[in-house]
Write a protein that holds these residues in place. Sequence first.
Motif, mmCIF file in Angstrom:
data_model
loop_
_atom_site.group_PDB
_atom_site.id
_atom_site.type_symbol
_atom_site.label_atom_id
_atom_site.label_comp_id
_atom_site.label_asym_id
_atom_site.label_seq_id
_atom_site.Cartn_x
_atom_site.Cartn_y
_atom_site.Cartn_z
ATOM 1 N N ARG A 138 17.137 -9.473 -30.667
ATOM 2 C CA ARG A 138 17.683 -10.564 -29.671
ATOM 3 C C ARG A 138 18.976 -10.315 -29.102
ATOM 4 N N ALA A 139 19.262 -10.575 -27.803
ATOM 5 C CA ALA A 139 20.405 -9.984 -27.347
ATOM 6 C C ALA A 139 20.471 -10.922 -25.851
ATOM 7 N N VAL A 140 21.628 -10.738 -25.498
ATOM 8 C CA VAL A 140 22.087 -11.352 -24.298
ATOM 9 C C VAL A 140 22.127 -10.181 -23.420
ATOM 10 N N SER A 167 15.961 -19.466 -29.008
ATOM 11 C CA SER A 167 17.039 -19.987 -28.456
ATOM 12 C C SER A 167 18.504 -19.556 -28.897
ATOM 13 N N PRO A 168 19.215 -19.369 -28.168
ATOM 14 C CA PRO A 168 20.678 -19.184 -28.689
ATOM 15 C C PRO A 168 21.201 -20.262 -29.312
ATOM 16 N N GLN A 169 22.448 -19.783 -30.334
ATOM 17 C CA GLN A 169 23.349 -20.928 -30.940
ATOM 18 C C GLN A 169 24.545 -20.454 -31.006
ATOM 19 N N THR A 170 25.540 -21.371 -31.095
ATOM 20 C CA THR A 170 26.912 -20.920 -31.591
ATOM 21 C C THR A 170 26.689 -20.606 -32.985
ATOM 22 N N PRO A 171 27.558 -19.772 -33.808
ATOM 23 C CA PRO A 171 27.702 -19.790 -35.093
ATOM 24 C C PRO A 171 27.743 -21.195 -35.888
ATOM 25 N N ARG A 172 28.632 -22.250 -35.459
ATOM 26 C CA ARG A 172 28.592 -23.277 -36.100
ATOM 27 C C ARG A 172 27.140 -23.990 -35.943
ATOM 28 N N LEU A 173 26.594 -24.044 -34.872
ATOM 29 C CA LEU A 173 25.166 -24.737 -34.590
ATOM 30 C C LEU A 173 24.309 -24.075 -35.532
ATOM 31 N N ARG A 174 24.188 -22.824 -35.562
ATOM 32 C CA ARG A 174 23.372 -22.160 -36.278
ATOM 33 C C ARG A 174 23.395 -22.445 -37.737
ATOM 34 N N ALA A 175 24.423 -22.523 -38.262
ATOM 35 C CA ALA A 175 24.764 -22.843 -39.891
ATOM 36 C C ALA A 175 24.404 -24.545 -39.848
ATOM 37 N N ARG A 193 25.637 -16.831 -20.356
ATOM 38 C CA ARG A 193 25.995 -17.811 -19.240
ATOM 39 C C ARG A 193 24.662 -17.981 -18.645
ATOM 40 N N ASP A 194 24.828 -19.165 -17.654
ATOM 41 C CA ASP A 194 23.621 -19.737 -16.951
ATOM 42 C C ASP A 194 23.051 -18.608 -16.213
ATOM 43 N N ASP A 195 23.607 -17.738 -15.590
ATOM 44 C CA ASP A 195 23.124 -16.346 -14.916
ATOM 45 C C ASP A 195 22.553 -15.150 -15.494
ATOM 46 N N GLN A 196 22.749 -15.199 -17.068
ATOM 47 C CA GLN A 196 22.304 -14.326 -17.808
ATOM 48 C C GLN A 196 21.060 -14.520 -18.609
ATOM 49 N N TYR A 197 20.505 -13.589 -19.256
ATOM 50 C CA TYR A 197 19.324 -13.724 -20.043
ATOM 51 C C TYR A 197 19.478 -13.786 -21.467
ATOM 52 N N PHE A 198 18.887 -14.711 -22.135
ATOM 53 C CA PHE A 198 18.472 -14.520 -23.609
ATOM 54 C C PHE A 198 17.088 -13.638 -23.832
ATOM 55 N N TYR A 199 17.451 -12.719 -24.642
ATOM 56 C CA TYR A 199 16.282 -11.604 -24.790
ATOM 57 C C TYR A 199 15.734 -11.689 -26.221
ATOM 58 N N VAL A 200 14.267 -11.729 -26.444
ATOM 59 C CA VAL A 200 13.873 -11.533 -27.899
ATOM 60 C C VAL A 200 12.692 -10.819 -27.810
ATOM 61 N N ALA A 201 12.677 -9.678 -28.585
ATOM 62 C CA ALA A 201 11.479 -8.841 -28.772
ATOM 63 C C ALA A 201 10.580 -8.996 -30.159
#
Length: 335
Positions: A326-328, A238-246, A98-106
């Motif tokens: 990677r996590a939300v 960057s995050p994606q939906t399963p369909r967009l990642r495919a 969500r816009d108020d959450q974070y996309f985390y990458v290590a």
Amino acid sequence: MIDELEQLRGFRAHPPAPSPAARAAARARLLRDERTRRRPPRRAVLGLAATAIAAAAAIAVVSGLDEGHVAPAPANAREALRRVAAVAEQRTGPGIPRDDQYFYVASEGTELATTATADPADAYSYLFTKRREIWLSVDRPGLLRDHQAGPVRWVTPRDRENWIADGRHDTSAGAGEIHMGAIHRYYLGTERFTSAQLRAYDPTPQELFDHLRAHVGDAGQSPDGEVFVQIADALRESPQTPRLRATLYRALALVPGVQLLGDVHDRLGRAAIGVAFTEHTGLRQELLLDPDTAEVLNERQVVAHPVQGLRASAGTAIEDIVYTKRAVTDATVRP
């Protein structure tokens, strides 16, 4: 106001200002580029070449989708990427925050830095390793944590000699926390998306490839190579939906010159399927993909053949980044 993408690119790493030759060599890539692109792991030189494994069974890229049978090894990069795309459609991954959450990458990785001198023969290059964590949010302030891990590694003995002659200048790459502003949009190529727009974005692979190819401008070392890089950028942080990642993987399969590295291990020993693109400059961009989750495990930039202005020999990885999580998240804490 500084554009958010340019702002993020500056957070990638902080070596001394690179020379034009090093900028081309390291792609001066990302968050993407100071490293750049540049983006991103953040970094000991940990394996300059992938270890091949013999059994085709280990590829199992379509495990669970092939009626319990192990598929034969893919014949080429396009076939391998189509198989990874089929896996991506079946895996939810971390999802889009969500816009108020974070996309985390290590991540952790090795990158190249070059210090220019008045006489190019006196310049020196070295590899440094950084561990890196980043939290990106559309609406909330983000955070970047990184620190250098261990001493630098000299590309050649001559580079160390030149460094000594130049006065043994500090080679630390910077460390600590950088508090970032909200990113407002996620990027895919030059396009900007809110979380809602990203969830709704549903081009065909050909439409996505054509759009990226038409808007690369003079970025990168070649137009097709830049498309490869932009897709890799999206898959990295960057995050994606399963369909967009495919769709991203299927668009990557359309890049002319994409190569199959085969069934390999990343430098943490994780089984992967590797694809690559080799530039006319002599640098090869590699992506090592998880056959079970369709996530990018490792990306490398390798000297495929001698590069003008760079003393590194063929086979040297001038950027080698592994992604470990990677996590939300709801806050800027390690998940």
